[in-house]
Design an enzyme around this catalytic site. Structure first.
Site, PDB file in Angstrom:
ATOM      1  N   HIS A 209     -81.923 -19.348 -44.101  1.00 43.43           N
ATOM      2  CA  HIS A 209     -81.681 -19.160 -45.891  1.00 43.43           C
ATOM      3  C   HIS A 209     -80.299 -19.162 -45.661  1.00 43.43           C
ATOM      4  O   HIS A 209     -79.360 -18.178 -45.003  1.00 43.43           O
ATOM      5  CB  HIS A 209     -82.209 -17.729 -46.603  1.00 43.43           C
ATOM      6  CG  HIS A 209     -83.980 -18.235 -46.289  1.00 43.43           C
ATOM      7  ND1 HIS A 209     -84.408 -19.116 -47.100  1.00 43.43           N
ATOM      8  CD2 HIS A 209     -84.998 -17.296 -45.544  1.00 43.43           C
ATOM      9  CE1 HIS A 209     -85.580 -18.622 -47.303  1.00 43.43           C
ATOM     10  NE2 HIS A 209     -85.860 -18.086 -46.502  1.00 43.43           N
TER      11      HIS A 209
ATOM     12  N   ASP B 234     -97.976 -24.048 -44.049  1.00 44.36           N
ATOM     13  CA  ASP B 234     -97.866 -22.998 -43.841  1.00 44.36           C
ATOM     14  C   ASP B 234     -96.427 -21.471 -45.094  1.00 44.36           C
ATOM     15  O   ASP B 234     -95.814 -22.901 -45.305  1.00 44.36           O
ATOM     16  CB  ASP B 234     -96.510 -23.200 -42.527  1.00 44.36           C
ATOM     17  CG  ASP B 234     -95.491 -21.711 -41.811  1.00 44.36           C
ATOM     18  OD1 ASP B 234     -96.018 -19.936 -41.784  1.00 44.36           O
ATOM     19  OD2 ASP B 234     -94.347 -21.713 -42.766  1.00 44.36           O
TER      20      ASP B 234
ATOM     21  N   HIS C  86     -88.514 -24.282 -39.582  1.00 43.15           N
ATOM     22  CA  HIS C  86     -88.406 -24.455 -40.933  1.00 43.15           C
ATOM     23  C   HIS C  86     -86.638 -25.612 -41.159  1.00 43.15           C
ATOM     24  O   HIS C  86     -86.224 -24.445 -40.729  1.00 43.15           O
ATOM     25  CB  HIS C  86     -88.324 -24.036 -41.868  1.00 43.15           C
ATOM     26  CG  HIS C  86     -89.907 -23.193 -41.671  1.00 43.15           C
ATOM     27  ND1 HIS C  86     -91.074 -23.678 -43.173  1.00 43.15           N
ATOM     28  CD2 HIS C  86     -90.517 -22.194 -41.281  1.00 43.15           C
ATOM     29  CE1 HIS C  86     -91.994 -22.428 -42.014  1.00 43.15           C
ATOM     30  NE2 HIS C  86     -92.182 -21.489 -41.636  1.00 43.15           N
TER      31      HIS C  86
ATOM     32  N   HIS D  24    -101.386 -20.246 -42.024  1.00 43.77           N
ATOM     33  CA  HIS D  24    -100.403 -19.043 -42.484  1.00 43.77           C
ATOM     34  C   HIS D  24    -101.158 -17.743 -43.090  1.00 43.77           C
ATOM     35  O   HIS D  24    -102.052 -18.023 -44.404  1.00 43.77           O
ATOM     36  CB  HIS D  24     -99.427 -19.226 -43.669  1.00 43.77           C
ATOM     37  CG  HIS D  24     -98.715 -18.247 -44.408  1.00 43.77           C
ATOM     38  ND1 HIS D  24     -97.092 -18.589 -43.590  1.00 43.77           N
ATOM     39  CD2 HIS D  24     -98.839 -16.733 -44.858  1.00 43.77           C
ATOM     40  CE1 HIS D  24     -96.544 -17.078 -44.864  1.00 43.77           C
ATOM     41  NE2 HIS D  24     -97.917 -16.595 -45.204  1.00 43.77           N
TER      42      HIS D  24
ATOM     43  N   ASP E 146     -90.673 -19.071 -36.267  1.00 46.79           N
ATOM     44  CA  ASP E 146     -91.208 -19.226 -37.048  1.00 46.79           C
ATOM     45  C   ASP E 146     -89.633 -19.706 -38.245  1.00 46.79           C
ATOM     46  O   ASP E 146     -88.874 -18.468 -39.113  1.00 46.79           O
ATOM     47  CB  ASP E 146     -91.539 -17.972 -37.394  1.00 46.79           C
ATOM     48  CG  ASP E 146     -91.653 -17.869 -39.530  1.00 46.79           C
ATOM     49  OD1 ASP E 146     -91.870 -19.100 -39.731  1.00 46.79           O
ATOM     50  OD2 ASP E 146     -92.673 -17.349 -39.837  1.00 46.79           O
TER      51      ASP E 146
ATOM     52  N   ARG F   3     -85.892 -27.199 -43.377  1.00 48.42           N
ATOM     53  CA  ARG F   3     -85.703 -27.276 -44.825  1.00 48.42           C
ATOM     54  C   ARG F   3     -84.651 -29.008 -45.384  1.00 48.42           C
ATOM     55  O   ARG F   3     -84.309 -29.071 -45.978  1.00 48.42           O
ATOM     56  CB  ARG F   3     -84.344 -26.196 -44.905  1.00 48.42           C
ATOM     57  CG  ARG F   3     -84.141 -25.316 -44.242  1.00 48.42           C
ATOM     58  CD  ARG F   3     -85.499 -24.192 -44.954  1.00 48.42           C
ATOM     59  NE  ARG F   3     -85.506 -23.236 -45.231  1.00 48.42           N
ATOM     60  CZ  ARG F   3     -86.458 -22.255 -45.486  1.00 48.42           C
ATOM     61  NH1 ARG F   3     -88.136 -23.161 -45.358  1.00 48.42           N
ATOM     62  NH2 ARG F   3     -86.929 -21.259 -44.813  1.00 48.42           N
TER      63      ARG F   3
END
Length: 421
Positions: A308, A151, A62, A178, A304, A64
């Site tokens: 954050h 996902d 990811h 997922h 994965d 983002r």
């Protein structure tokens, strides 16, 4: 021209393990052998005592971008990948806007071209990842989608998923799923069990994953299509995939390093840094994931990578988002937790971190050979180190400050050094 002298070549494409020199020119391996002439080299990498292997491939990241670039962007994500030895990554579709349209897909792919590594992208299976209407899968594939996934959100509509699998099969690309049934989850990110009870949190039971994996394996068998089970975390789900494969299905599965390394006991110690979907499970589940990697039930390791911000992870456990970063520690965790204890050989680890992930997306994988693209990772499998600083924008990982074994020294993509320790 670049020379690599005296490295141990470890090539899962051919099963080759030997000491050799490499010459790299025009983005490819120009020669491989003993005692090569380095007189024309502009740069020579002394690789004695180091392992030279195909660049790692991560089918689950990811970045983002677009929309959430305060967490990560395509360039910082790619830098983290390069620091971890990855030369190819596949971005998930849960961007803002969702990668359910050609414009967003083209943006991701165009940005990826300027990173120094190969950045691929999945498009979403359903529009807006709402689980109600299929995207224009044919057009998205034409525009470069490597595959399809929602996902982060399970696809609950069985008939819609059936149609998606058949469409993806016609396009010869995988659908990655997922597997968490929200109807069974009181609080995601934490396993329902001893720790959640102590914390007074409802948690996410193993059954939430197992029931969906069983359903989707059966659907894969009924349709004869390829299904990839993402970030598998429970013993029951591993067994469901094992049984499905025995029945001749085209199901594949991936495991994240945190699921073969940590258990729910990490939650009291690390707090929100140990919160993820699916959650860390029990020691029995962790051992089942390792056995699945050993016997081939689980085909590949995928990080994965889920960045954050510090502020987001500083929220209370029930409010903070799920996910950890993983690109820069994945190889070391594989060596530390799988190779050193004897669960996998280093060759088997390389297979699960390069050859098998490439196979999922039908990517060419010539390995380390004359004429092959010079996409390589050079690492010291015995070097101990402690992750402290990251190329990623994010630092949300329980592995910061933990002593690991196996350090990336160089990552080479397209013949260019894109990372050097």
């Amino acid at each position: 021209m670049t020379g690599i002298r005296g490295g141990r070549i470890l090539d899962p494409a051919t099963g080759t393990e030997k000491t050799a020199d490499l010459l790299i020119q025009d983005g490819k391996i120009a020669a491989m052998g003993q005692g090569l002439d380095f007189s024309g080299c502009e740069e020579i990498i002394e690789a004695e005592g180091l392992t030279v292997a195909p660049g790692l491939v991560d089918v689950h990241v990811h970045f983002r971008d677009p929309g959430l670039t305060y967490k990560e962007d395509i360039h910082t994500g790619a830098a983290a990948a390069a620091a971890g030895g990855f030369t190819t990554v596949v971005c998930m579709a849960n961007t803002r806007p969702v990668t359910d349209n050609p414009e967003t897909l083209r943006y991701v792919l165009e940005q990826g071209k300027d990173t120094g590594i190969h950045v691929l992208a999945c498009a979403s299976v359903t529009k807006g990842m709402q689980g109600k209407e299929l995207t224009d899968m044919q057009e998205l594939r034409r525009q470069g989608a490597a595959g399809f996934t929602d996902d982060g959100i399970p696809i609950l509509d069985r008939e819609l998923l059936r149609r998606a699998l058949l469409e993806a099969d016609a396009l010869q690309v995988p659908v990655s799923l997922h597997e968490e049934d929200p109807a069974l989850i009181a609080q995601n990110g934490i396993n329902r069990g001893r720790i959640s009870e102590k914390l007074g949190i409802g948690g996410s039971p193993a059954e939430a994953e197992i029931t969906m994996v069983e359903q989707d394996c059966r659907l894969a068998e009924e349709t004869g299509t390829a299904v990839n089970i993402q970030h598998i975390s429970t013993a029951g789900a591993v067994e469901a995939v094992r049984r499905s494969k025995a029945r001749g299905s085209r199901v594949t599965a991936e495991a994240a390093p945190h699921h073969f390394t940590l258990t729910e006991d990490a939650v009291p110690e690390y707090g929100t840094l140990a919160k993820m979907n699916p959650p860390l499970r029990t020691e029995a589940d962790r051992q089942a994931v390792i056995r699945g990697l050993q016997d081939g039930t689980i085909d590949m390791i995928a990080t994965d990578h889920a960045p954050h911000s510090v502020a987001e992870k500083a929220k209370p456990l029930t409010e903070a988002p799920s996910g950890i970063i993983g690109l820069e520690t994945a190889l070391a965790l594989g060596i530390t937790e799988l190779v050193k204890p004897g669960h996998l050989t280093l060759m088997e680890l390389m297979e699960k971190m390069s050859r098998n992930p490439a196979k999922l997306y039908h990517l060419p994988f010539p390995g380390v050979a004359a004429g092959a693209p010079a996409d390589l990772v050079i690492f010291d499998e015995n070097q101990e180190w402690v992750p402290e600083h990251f190329a990623s924008k994010a630092v949300n990982t329980p592995f910061k400050g933990r002593k690991l074994t196996g350090q990336v020294r160089y990552t080479i993509c397209g013949g260019k050094i894109v990372y050097q320790a």
